[in-house]
Write an enzyme that holds these catalytic residues in place. Structure first.
Site, short mmCIF file in Angstrom:
data_model
loop_
_atom_site.label_atom_id
_atom_site.label_comp_id
_atom_site.label_asym_id
_atom_site.label_seq_id
_atom_site.Cartn_x
_atom_site.Cartn_y
_atom_site.Cartn_z
N ASP A 1 46.29 41.46 35.43
CA ASP A 1 47.59 40.93 35.13
C ASP A 1 47.42 39.56 33.99
OD1 ASP A 1 50.21 40.23 35.78
OD2 ASP A 1 49.65 38.68 37.14
N HIS A 2 48.40 39.71 33.07
CA HIS A 2 48.19 38.87 31.96
C HIS A 2 46.80 38.35 31.39
CE1 HIS A 2 52.53 37.58 32.11
NE2 HIS A 2 52.21 37.54 33.33
N GLU B 1 53.99 42.49 27.05
CA GLU B 1 55.11 41.73 27.24
C GLU B 1 55.70 41.31 26.24
OE1 GLU B 1 54.98 38.79 30.54
OE2 GLU B 1 55.91 37.37 29.23
N GLY C 1 56.89 32.26 39.32
CA GLY C 1 56.88 31.10 40.43
C GLY C 1 57.93 31.09 41.29
N GLY D 1 59.25 38.61 40.46
CA GLY D 1 59.89 39.22 41.25
C GLY D 1 60.35 38.26 42.67
ZN LIG Z 1 53.77 37.74 34.88
#
Ligand SMILES: [Zn+2]
Length: 291
Positions: free
Chosen positions: A81-82, A133, A187, A217
């Site tokens: 992730d990221h 992204e 967050g 989410g």
């Molecule tokens: Zn993210």
């Protein structure tokens, strides 16, 4: 079993559900999330975020995640992730991750496309899925663990992804999943979440074969998440609400105990709460087609 993200996403597109993408930076989360996947029959992506390197280095986390995935009866992919740095993402390739988010969203459009294309050209022949992204994701983490600054949340629309740019990005970058910005926050939300569902539909209509992802989410009401799934979102990162769920219960256990508290018991209690919260989330992602 270890399954590619691409394979999972094809099934999600066919049956109108979303893959939950959940960070598992410790063995308690890892076991709870995998058990929830097994009991709900839902495929899950387990994540190691580059920002979690200080919690557990990727060299320690990923081999364990792969082991759990291979031994599970559920369909599990192991994802980064990221990943902000090319070298970090290449390390993930060598460790055996099945998909990687190479996040170059901080760059202007052209450089974002070029960087993602460069990475895709290397890893696609290996069968590794790539997430990218476009558009900024505002940040409002509940603590500074991730080392990210809090964003100005007064007008979220300034962060939204331009559908025309998304179209160009999908045509040229070669990514498998594009995560865009349309009203979610990393967050916790400052106000009431309000997703721009029409924007998702527009981007979906222009994205070709590229699947759409959503981050942040946590805190989004399930009916809005389900509307987003029906509009085209098929991978949803969901972590903060799961990760913060055990704390109030653990505090109560500690405060009410008259004896020294055994950490193993706290860990088991945390695992049970993470499991229950994850089951709720997976069921909500599964039921989108019924709304
Ligand atoms: Zn993210």
């Amino acid at each position: 079993m270890l399954v590619s993200l691409q394979e999972m996403l094809q099934e999600a597109e066919r049956n109108n559900f979303a893959i939950a993408s959940i960070n598992t930076p410790n063995q308690i989360s890892l076991r709870a999330v995998i058990e929830a996947a097994e009991d709900t029959g839902m495929p899950v992506t387990i994540n190691h975020a580059q920002t979690e390197e200080s919690v557990v280095p990727i060299e320690i986390a990923v081999p364990l995640m792969l082991d759990y995935a291979r031994k599970s009866t559920a369909a599990i992919s192991v994802h980064v992730d990221h990943g902000f740095d090319f070298d970090h993402c290449m390390k993930a390739v060598r460790l055996g991750c099945t998909s990687i988010m190479y996040d170059c969203s901080r760059f202007p459009l052209e450089k974002n496309i070029e960087e993602v294309r460069r990475f895709v050209d290397i890893v696609k022949p290996l069968g590794i899925g790539v997430e990218a992204e476009l558009g900024a994701m505002p940040n409002n983490m509940p603590s500074d663990v991730h080392g990210q600054e809090t964003s100005d949340l007064s007008d979220l629309s300034v962060y939204f992804t331009d559908p025309k740019e998304a179209e160009v990005f999908c045509e040229r970058s070669g990514c498998d999943v594009l995560t865009t910005s349309f009203g979610t926050v990393h967050g916790v939300y400052a106000g009431e979440p309000n997703l721009d569902i029409e924007r998702i539909k527009k981007i979906k209509s222009l994205a070709g074969d590229v699947h759409l992802g959503m981050h942040g989410g946590s805190g989004t009401p399930f009916d809005q998440i389900q509307a987003a799934i029906s509009a085209g979102i098929k991978k949803i990162n969901y972590f903060t609400a799961i990760d913060t769920a055990p704390a109030p219960y653990l505090m109560k256990t500690i405060q009410e105990s008259k004896n020294p508290v055994n950490f193993c018991n706290l860990a088991n209690q945390a695992m049970e709460i993470i499991y229950e919260r994850t089951v709720e989330v997976l069921n909500a992602f599964k039921n989108a087609s019924h709304t």
